[in-house]
Design a protein around this motif. Structure first.
Motif: not given
Length: 679
Positions: A292-300, A336-338, A362-366, A375-377
């Motif tokens: 369910i959780i995007p891979r880059f957010l697993l540490p959350m 990303g909104d938060r 950065k991990f999410g951007s990759l 989030v690029e900006d």
């Protein structure tokens, strides 16, 4: 009334399947029975609101009773109860879900949630019990109380009961090897694990043992900062405070509630393992929800609760489908909104948490194109840029460039150093007060490129290790060249990603080569030997080549530009960008530590007094017998020592290398002191 019969099942051997295969853990039987009890209470509220029951509902509660002598465990509720016909229908017909039928009947008449999905939950009790009894009295006027019992075979007994209170009691006669479930501590532990946030008091020996309140089901407007922090401390005791959090709440196109926290990342955290707890209608299901959780957010960390997440029949695993992917996209977007909200509303706080949050970004951007666009900006980098006092512009600087943090009204960036006494109550939603950050300012890549367009267009100087590369960074700073610190473990990959995104931009590590503005070309051309017509640079190069005797070492002689030559390094080791990246990639593929290559560059600073003295030292003194003069020998030793010092900024020595370095250092110092005392 007494009736005997055979349970209607959809397979011939349902009980062996339940006992051995259906549930991975026997302990979940308590979760299932308590969930059923909560359902019964919620159903009573539904029929009451629908006008089909006019009696007193009373205070809802679930009672757990233990009888160690009889080896029984009972779960009682004061909910809707069952008639004899309902027992036959819902209990005797395994895998016929009463919850689904009930929801259809009262759809649109209540917002109460029904937990049950499968109708098999009750039969999980046979994993631990040799006999199960049901004692129940329906809410319906005139309905007799019913007693049902089964010994784990397809045979059951249904008869009248003397029960006088509305509701249901399930009594389990535990097997000999399941006696742990008559221990108070074990029951409390299971309730805390699985049923802590169910909205009904669960009592053991008269004591309420569950929290009841599920903060993630509340509106964010009803929760204070302390509420969020308290919930985090309860879920993850003895952990550092979270950096910030995201409150999830949607009912379209799927139902999902939750609170996710950004933790402070520690070196021992496994970023590939999920930390988020999955709930279904406030019932704990699993702490592994990687699907369910995007891979880059697993540490959350935190909680996700959804009735639309497809679970298998035992609720122990997820069934991946389109809904799961949509939920993952939703979570990514909300995170990303938060982050953008925090960046917009409280730059100071954003910068304070960036060291940890930046890894997620950065991990999410990759890994996620949509998240990258979002989030690029707001990707920021620590920089050497120093703003002139009173400056309020991001236009290219004519003096020493400077980087600031973007202010509320305009594009200027200013160094962030908030007062440590700022009270928590004044911080925006979702933020945690932390010690004031260092004085290092931050910038975005776009601002860096715009600011340095006139100096080095489309070129980015960066540093990956502030300590070992300090000499190189300082050299750039003194000549007004801005350096970005890209020193997190993910930045090696992120730099390659940025080069793909900005195809016309070249990234150069400060120790890969030196910009021409750092070199003094006039001094480099000075002729010092009229006999040979060799320049100082040529003499120095010959001296180092002979002293070091390393064929693969490329020795360059340059004069570093500086108002204080003594303050510059006498020599620097450079490793071309492409060569270093090849080494790193090869090591990564082979899962080895990158080795420092033999073919690298030694840049000798001809403007440094030490190097100038070496030329004179190597040419001086009379040769005693065969070989070199003592001065030439000392010059050779100093050349080796200068090279060692330059090399230390790039790599550590092994045991043998350190031993040789110490011995050479002692020899050089001894010879120098001999010369000083004999002079």
């Amino acid at each position: 009334m007494r009736e005997q019969g055979t349970i209607s099942i959809h397979t011939e051997n349902i009980f062996p399947i339940i006992k051995k295969s259906l549930y991975s853990d026997h302990e979940v039987f308590l979760r299932e029975l308590i969930s059923n009890a909560v359902d019964a209470i919620q159903k009573l509220k539904m029929v009451s609101r629908a006008g089909e029951y006019s009696g007193e509902i009373g205070e809802p509660e679930i009672q757990i009773a233990i009888d160690k002598d009889r080896k029984t465990l009972s779960i009682s509720d004061n909910g809707i109860g069952m008639t004899a016909e309902e027992v036959k229908k819902y209990i005797n017909q395994v895998a016929f879900s009463s919850a689904e039928e009930f929801i259809h009947k009262y759809e649109g008449k209540s917002d109460q949630q029904i937990i049950g999905h499968f109708g098999l939950g009750f039969y999980s009790s046979f994993m631990v019990a040799q006999k199960v009894e049901i004692d129940t009295l329906s809410y319906q006027a005139g309905a007799p109380a019913v007693h049902w019992s089964c010994d784990g075979s397809p045979e059951f007994i249904l008869e009248d009961s003397s029960r006088s209170d509305r509701g249901t009691t399930i009594t389990l006669h535990l097997m000999e090897d399941e006696q742990e479930y008559v221990e108070d501590a074990r029951i409390k532990q299971l309730v805390k694990t699985y049923c802590d946030f169910l909205p009904v008091p669960i009592k053991l020996n008269g004591e309420v043992i569950n929290q009841q309140k599920a903060p993630w089901r509340e509106s964010a407007n009803n929760l204070t900062k302390e509420d969020y922090l308290e919930f985090y401390r309860y879920l993850y005791p003895f952990q550092e405070e979270p950096l910030l959090w995201v409150h999830l709440n949607t009912d379209y196109p799927f139902i999902l509630n939750g609170i996710l926290y950004f933790p402070k990342l520690r070196p021992d955290v496994d970023v590939t393992q999920g930390q988020i707890k999955l709930f279904c209608n406030q019932v704990f299901v699993s702490d592994h929800c990687e699907e369910i959780i995007p891979r880059f957010l697993l540490p959350m960390r935190g909680v996700i609760d959804s009735t639309d997440i497809p679970l298998n029949v035992s609720r122990s695993a997820l069934q991946t489908d389109r809904t799961v992917r949509k939920i993952a996209d939703y979570i990514s977007r909300k995170v990303g909104d938060r982050l953008k909200e925090l960046y917009r509303d409280s730059r100071e706080e954003y910068i304070k948490v960036w060291q940890d949050v930046g890894t997620f970004v950065k991990f999410g951007s990759l890994n996620d194109e949509k998240f990258k666009k979002q989030v690029e900006d707001i990707v920021i980098y620590r920089t050497t840029y120093e703003t002139p006092v009173g400056a309020h512009s991001t236009s290219p600087a004519t003096e020493t460039p400077a980087v600031q943090v973007q202010a509320e009204e305009g594009d200027a960036w200013q160094d962030v150093q908030p007062a440590e006494s700022t009270p928590d109550s004044q911080l925006p939603y979702g933020q945690v007060s932390k010690p004031a950050p260092t004085h290092s300012p931050y910038t975005t890549l776009k601002e860096y490129l715009e600011r340095n367009k006139s100096r080095h267009e489309n070129r980015v100087y960066y540093c990956t290790d502030e300590v070992t590369q300090a000499t190189y960074v300082e050299l750039h700073k003194k000549q007004g060249l801005e350096v970005l610190f890209m020193d997190s473990f993910i930045d090696t990959h992120f730099i390659s990603f940025l080069e793909r995104e900005y195809s016309d931009v070249k990234f150069s590590r400060v120790d890969s080569d030196l910009d021409q503005t750092l070199l003094d070309k006039d001094k480099a051309g000075e002729i010092v030997d009229p006999t040979t017509n060799k320049t100082r640079s040529e003499l120095i190069k010959e001296l180092f080549e002979k002293a070091l005797n390393k064929p693969k070492l490329n020795i360059r002689t340059e004069a570093l530009k500086s108002d204080d030559p003594q303050g510059t390094p006498p020599a620097m080791v450079l490793l071309p960008e492409y060569m270093r990246r090849i080494q790193e990639m090869s090591a990564f593929v082979q899962q080895q530590t990158a080795q420092f290559p033999d073919d690298h560059i030694l840049l000798v600073n001809t403007a440094h007094p030490l190097i100038q003295n070496l030329v004179s030292l190597s040419q001086g003194s009379i040769i005693q017998g065969e070989g070199q003069s003592p001065s030439a020998e000392l010059a050779n030793s100093i050349c080796q020592h200068v090279y060692d010092l330059a090399l230390m900024a790039q790599k550590g020595f092994n045991a043998e290398g350190m031993k040789s370095f110490v011995e050479r250092s002692n020899q050089v110092l001894t010879r120098l002191t001999d010369r000083a005392t004999s002079a």
